[in-house]
Write a protein that holds these residues in place. Structure first.
Motif, PDB file in Angstrom:
ATOM      1  N   ALA A   1       0.834  -1.220   0.000  1.00 38.24           N
ATOM      2  CA  ALA A   1       0.000   0.000   0.000  1.00 38.24           C
ATOM      3  C   ALA A   1       0.866   1.267   0.000  1.00 38.24           C
ATOM      4  O   ALA A   1       0.336   2.365   0.161  1.00 38.24           O
ATOM      5  CB  ALA A   1      -0.931  -0.013   1.208  1.00 38.24           C
ATOM      6  N   VAL A   2       2.154   1.101  -0.202  1.00 39.94           N
ATOM      7  CA  VAL A   2       3.061   2.258  -0.095  1.00 39.94           C
ATOM      8  C   VAL A   2       2.734   3.354  -1.125  1.00 39.94           C
ATOM      9  O   VAL A   2       2.787   4.548  -0.825  1.00 39.94           O
ATOM     10  CB  VAL A   2       4.540   1.795  -0.151  1.00 39.94           C
ATOM     11  CG1 VAL A   2       4.906   1.251  -1.507  1.00 39.94           C
ATOM     12  CG2 VAL A   2       5.477   2.898   0.216  1.00 39.94           C
ATOM     13  N   GLY A   3       2.350   2.951  -2.332  1.00 43.01           N
ATOM     14  CA  GLY A   3       2.015   3.930  -3.373  1.00 43.01           C
ATOM     15  C   GLY A   3       0.733   4.657  -3.034  1.00 43.01           C
ATOM     16  O   GLY A   3       0.645   5.891  -3.139  1.00 43.01           O
ATOM     17  N   LEU A   4      -0.257   3.878  -2.625  1.00 43.16           N
ATOM     18  CA  LEU A   4      -1.553   4.468  -2.248  1.00 43.16           C
ATOM     19  C   LEU A   4      -1.367   5.476  -1.120  1.00 43.16           C
ATOM     20  O   LEU A   4      -1.917   6.583  -1.151  1.00 43.16           O
ATOM     21  CB  LEU A   4      -2.484   3.328  -1.809  1.00 43.16           C
ATOM     22  CG  LEU A   4      -3.815   3.710  -1.189  1.00 43.16           C
ATOM     23  CD1 LEU A   4      -4.938   2.969  -1.876  1.00 43.16           C
ATOM     24  CD2 LEU A   4      -3.831   3.371   0.282  1.00 43.16           C
ATOM     25  N   ARG A   5      -0.553   5.110  -0.144  1.00 45.56           N
ATOM     26  CA  ARG A   5      -0.391   6.002   1.005  1.00 45.56           C
ATOM     27  C   ARG A   5       0.475   7.218   0.668  1.00 45.56           C
ATOM     28  O   ARG A   5       0.313   8.275   1.259  1.00 45.56           O
ATOM     29  CB  ARG A   5       0.117   5.210   2.204  1.00 45.56           C
ATOM     30  CG  ARG A   5      -0.980   4.214   2.626  1.00 45.56           C
ATOM     31  CD  ARG A   5      -0.669   3.369   3.806  1.00 45.56           C
ATOM     32  NE  ARG A   5      -1.649   2.273   3.895  1.00 45.56           N
ATOM     33  CZ  ARG A   5      -1.563   1.260   4.719  1.00 45.56           C
ATOM     34  NH1 ARG A   5      -0.551   1.180   5.551  1.00 45.56           N
ATOM     35  NH2 ARG A   5      -2.489   0.313   4.739  1.00 45.56           N
TER      36      ARG A   5
END
Ligand code: LMR
Length: 398
Positions: free
Chosen positions: A225-229
């Motif tokens: 979820a690093v991109g989303l966050r």
């Protein structure tokens, strides 16, 4: 009226499964559609899903319609998984989710929402992208542009060209980004690159739409979820189309969500009122069963822990198959360096095979691979690996 029709072209991915099912060769191998298979070539029902499904059936009291937005408990579980319960976008109420029939359903509703609310906006798709993205946004009437993403020579992300493309996108357009496990290339930005992408997108005034269908298939639920966050910065807006087809193995239950993140809680709710209109004219309201299974698992600590383990097992089997595939190609006499396949993430390996080679594999050996050269690594087993690699060695030698 119908006799004048020409045949419609087969779907680039699902059309191959249709052809595979018609193929009478007992040694046929389907590496086309993105569906996980275990070591026996079976797409299993996860144990946590079986337990939760029984509980759902025992405890449900009605089959009446859900609301257009779907189940509120499911929406809360989706937001929790995407951002984490304590995240500012969730705590402030400026992220709202609508249940949708799969990631595809969420994307189509997003397309209709974009067309209605931002009629002059174009959507930017990565080159290459999932074969159905173009069809979905074309059907919704949203004009399509593409941005550079993949450097075929290095089998790596072309980050400089990607950033340059974002910097030239008109404000008010929409950019579709793959949350993780980019489909078809399996090549994702690093966490640092995601930060730069998020900064560029927001600075430009472009609306990010994240297609997030493989959470948990690269490194883990949180890491993926690093991109989303990175995109979910204070005050920033985004759309997220997520799917539980792959990570819960709930393919035919059609379980997904469209999440709107707005600048304020009121703006998010207003936007959702328009999303609901688009849902109403598409399928009225979503199917309940699969979402009830997901909610049951995510709300129960023991089932959630079991799901984490089962998801980790799927991820690790795919990783093993990547390694074995590279080794078996070398053992079959392939001189070309395929080691980049080990570094690709998620279900797919972007092999570099040409359309002609893919066609030859299908016609000669009944091996089904998407025309772009995308191979579903999750369809490989110890048993079919030798046959597969020998056939690939033959087409490469032609
Ligand atoms: C795929 O890319 O193979 C999957 O997302 C399944 C599909 O609907 O195309």
């Amino acid at each position: 009226m119908f006799e004048q029709f020409e045949w419609a072209p087969p779907d680039a991915i699902l059309g191959l499964t249709e052809a595979f099912l018609r193929d009478r060769n007992p040694a046929k191998i389907n590496l086309s559609v993105g569906v996980y298979r275990d070591e026996n070539g079976v797409t299993p029902i996860l144990d946590c899903v079986k337990t939760a499904a029984l509980r759902v059936v025992e405890q449900q009291t009605t089959k009446s319609y859900l609301g257009m937005q779907g189940s509120p408990a499911y929406a809360a579980a989706v937001l929790d998984l995407l951002f984490g319960r304590a995240h500012e976008v969730v705590a402030s109420g400026r992220a709202v989710a609508a249940q949708a029939p799969g990631g595809t359903g969420a994307l189509r509703v997003a397309g209709d929402f974009i067309k209605t609310m931002f009629p002059t906006a174009k959507i930017w798709l990565s080159d290459p992208t999932w074969a159905n993205h173009r069809g979905i946004f074309q059907a919704a009437g949203v004009p399509i542009e593409t941005y550079a993403y993949f450097d075929a020579k290095r089998s790596a992300l072309d980050f400089a060209s990607l950033l340059q493309a974002i910097e030239q996108m008109p404000a008010g357009d929409v950019i579709l980004l793959h949350g993780c496990c980019h489909n078809p290339t399996g090549v994702d930005p690093t966490p640092e690159q995601w930060e730069q992408i998020a900064a560029a997108v927001h600075q430009r005034g472009v609306l990010p739409l994240l297609d997030f269908a493989y959470q948990g298939f690269a490194e883990g639920l949180e890491q993926d979820a690093v991109g989303l966050r990175a995109l979910a910065k204070p005050g920033c807006e985004m759309l997220v189309c997520s799917s539980f087809s792959k990570n819960f193995g709930l393919y035919n239950e059609r379980v997904g969500a469209l999440t709107v993140v707005a600048e304020t809680k009121e703006a998010a709710e207003k936007a959702m009122s328009h999303v609901k209109l688009r849902i109403r004219t598409n399928y009225s309201n979503p199917p309940a069963h699969g979402a009830a299974i997901v909610t049951t698992i995510l709300e129960d600590d023991a089932l959630r822990a079991q799901w984490h383990q089962e998801l980790a097992a799927m991820r690790s089997r795919i990783g093993e198959m990547r390694g074995q595939f590279v080794e078996a190609l070398a053992a079959a006499g392939v001189a070309r360096d395929f080691s980049f396949i080990v570094a690709q993430r998620g279900m797919f390996s972007f092999s570099g095979l040409t359309k002609a080679q893919v066609d030859a594999l299908r016609e000669r050996d009944s091996i089904y691979i998407v025309g772009s050269g995308r191979i579903n690594v999750a369809g490989m087993t110890r048993e079919n690996m030798g046959t597969l690699c020998a056939a690939i060695a033959r087409v490469l030698a032609d």
